[in-house]
Design a protein around this motif. Structure first.
Motif: not given
Ligand SMILES: CC(=O)[C@@H](O)[C@H](O)COP(=O)(O)O
Length: 252
Positions: A1-10, A142-147
């Motif tokens: 879940m990203f910023y309250g949005v639920d997704l199926t694909s990762r 609310k999310v981190l994107m490490p390389w």
């Protein structure tokens, strides 16, 4: 879940460097991705055909600040992207080093503070550094994107232990490995470690058959996640016979 949005694909897919808009659309569809990232510069340069792809794909857009080298430049680009794409989501890239395209952590945190205060939902492209991660969360991310590795290098996970430590330290925070993934097996490795999603571009765009590669990545990421959820066996330093030894025939 990203910023309250639920997704199926990762899997999140980048939209640069494809041989044509049609191939890009095929790749997006084959990947199963529900989020695609787009740079303001590319949107400006490619015009109508690219815009059509964006709307046809029905994916959620994650505009990015690719190519920005200062906090000021990134903040201005993010504000423009919000106007152009009509979303407060922004993948924040502030590049600090020309050869590695390593993020500049100081400028990144500075830009994240400004953008979060302005109501942006920021996805920061960062390193595995825990303190930088803490500062980004304090700023409001609310999310981190490490390389995984330098952008476009296809090297895979250069510092798996650093990512493992990050996973343990930021339990409950969505972690997306962004950049440097060259093969589906590398993406699966990250997912098996419990990272939440993968953002990639070059490995699909530069494949001989981008749609087939996109499909392979989608499946590998799903398999990696399933393996993580199934619980991997503990790694051992020494052998441990998998076949029981009792009941062996005794030869006199
Ligand atoms: C498209 C985008 O956002 C890139 O900056 C991203 O980091 C992907 O990197 P790779 O091209 O190495 O997958």
């Amino acid at each position: 879940m990203f910023y309250g949005v639920d997704l199926t694909s990762r899997l999140m897919l980048g939209t640069a460097q494809y041989p044509s808009p049609a191939v890009l659309l095929e790749a997006i569809e084959a990947s199963g991705a529900e989020i695609i990232t787009v740079s303001l510069r590319r949107e400006g340069a490619a015009g109508a055909a690219f815009r059509n792809i964006l709307s046809e794909s029905r994916c959620r857009l994650l505009p990015n600040t690719a190519g920005c080298h200062t906090a000021r430049e990134a903040v201005t680009t993010a504000r423009m992207a919000r106007e152009v794409f009509g979303t407060s989501w922004i993948k924040l890239e502030v590049i600090g080093h020309a050869d590695t395209l390593q993020p500049d952590p100081f400028a990144l945190v500075e830009a994240a503070r400004v953008l979060c205060a302005e109501g942006f939902e920021v996805f920061p492209y960062t390193t595995e550094d825990l303190i930088v991660g803490e500062k980004l969360l304090e700023a409001g991310c609310k999310v981190l994107m490490p390389w995984g590795a330098p952008i476009g290098s296809g090297q895979g996970l250069r510092n798996p232990e650093g990512l493992r430590t990050m996973r343990a330290h930021f339990a409950g925070i969505p972690l997306v490995v962004d950049a440097g993934i060259g093969a589906p097996s590398q993406a699966a490795q990250a997912m098996e470690m419990g990272l939440d999603a993968i953002l990639l571009n070059t490995a699909v765009a530069k494949a001989v058959d981008p749609a087939a590669m996109a499909r392979a990545f989608g499946r590998a990421i799903q398999a990696g996640r399933e393996a993580f959820e199934a619980g991997l066996m503990p790694r051992r330093d020494m052998a441990c016979a998998s076949t029981p030894v009792f009941g062996l025939a005794e030869l006199a």
